[in-house]
Design a protein around this motif. Sequence first.
Motif, PDB file in Angstrom:
ATOM      1  N   ASN A 248       0.290  10.781   1.862  1.00  0.00           N
ATOM      2  CA  ASN A 248       0.831   9.440   2.085  1.00  0.00           C
ATOM      3  C   ASN A 248       0.154   8.366   1.230  1.00  0.00           C
ATOM      4  OD1 ASN A 248      -1.633   9.269   3.359  1.00  0.00           O
ATOM      5  ND2 ASN A 248      -0.818   8.841   5.399  1.00  0.00           N
ATOM      6  N   ARG A 249      -0.814   8.764   0.387  1.00  0.00           N
ATOM      7  CA  ARG A 249      -1.448   7.808  -0.520  1.00  0.00           C
ATOM      8  C   ARG A 249      -1.277   8.186  -1.988  1.00  0.00           C
ATOM      9  NH1 ARG A 249      -1.220   3.818  -0.177  1.00  0.00           N
ATOM     10  NH2 ARG A 249      -3.038   3.114  -1.332  1.00  0.00           N
TER      11      ARG A 249
ATOM     12  N   ASP B  15       0.800  -1.222   0.000  1.00  0.00           N
ATOM     13  CA  ASP B  15       0.000   0.000   0.000  1.00  0.00           C
ATOM     14  C   ASP B  15       0.835   1.274   0.000  1.00  0.00           C
ATOM     15  OD1 ASP B  15      -2.309  -1.466  -0.066  1.00  0.00           O
ATOM     16  OD2 ASP B  15      -2.668  -1.378   2.096  1.00  0.00           O
ATOM     17  N   ASP B  16       2.077   1.205   0.474  1.00  0.00           N
ATOM     18  CA  ASP B  16       2.893   2.414   0.577  1.00  0.00           C
ATOM     19  C   ASP B  16       3.873   2.587  -0.587  1.00  0.00           C
ATOM     20  OD1 ASP B  16       4.434   0.255   1.301  1.00  0.00           O
ATOM     21  OD2 ASP B  16       5.461   1.283   2.952  1.00  0.00           O
TER      22      ASP B  16
END
Length: 251
Positions: free
Chosen positions: A118-119, A29-30
């Motif tokens: 952060n996305r 996800d990161d």
Amino acid sequence: MMDVLLRILLFHLLTSLGSEIINGKKVPDDLMLYMASVQDSSGRHICGGFLINEDFVVTAAHCRKPTSVVLGTHNLKKINNGTNRYSVETCEHPSYVNVKSGNDIMLLKLSKKAQLGNRIQPVQLPKAETKLKDKTKCRVAGWGLTKTRGQVTAVLQVADVPFVDLEVCKTKWNEVPFTLPNNVICAGGFNAKKGFCRGDSGGPLVCGREAVGVVSFNMKRNCDYPNVPNVYTDISKYLDWIKEISKRQKC
């Protein structure tokens, strides 16, 4: 007559692409926060894409009639239309006709600035002509099937693919026979069991920290894998055009 029929057949083989990453794995996800799902008016994923700044996503010109992109999620079952979806204006390269003639690149102007955080983060583009060594390790990512005639996945997948020397690529495609268009690079799909297939079109070929290519075309629907390299639009050949469109903020 046979030459005409062969050319028609080749055109259909090249354009019958959909959305697959072969022998890939789930993207954490990161990571790869620049990935975009390019979608039509029904909210259906039609192509990949990638964010290059707050205002623009890059995709392939043959990904016709997109109306929006989804940013900030790797799972297309988890879309918040209020925060993930951005309406777009299409900026197709002016010289694009079809995939076999090249210039298969399009910019999508976002209706509002991407909310970086952060996305969501843009990917770097090359600053000069792409010059990579044969078999350099790169990555290609996308949503969709995971094997020929396989099951669709809503979760972003990534595969490592080796860069293929352009002269080798041209030689292999000449054996089809098919002459590659100008301004392309190649990776995966040749002496490899990983690459893209139907509909990952528009996604990035990432080498190091830079997006150097745009998924353009492959051979046939067989992803297990035809012995010709996968073909990408060479982004370094379009840097001036991208800069011009980005500067004036319109097509």
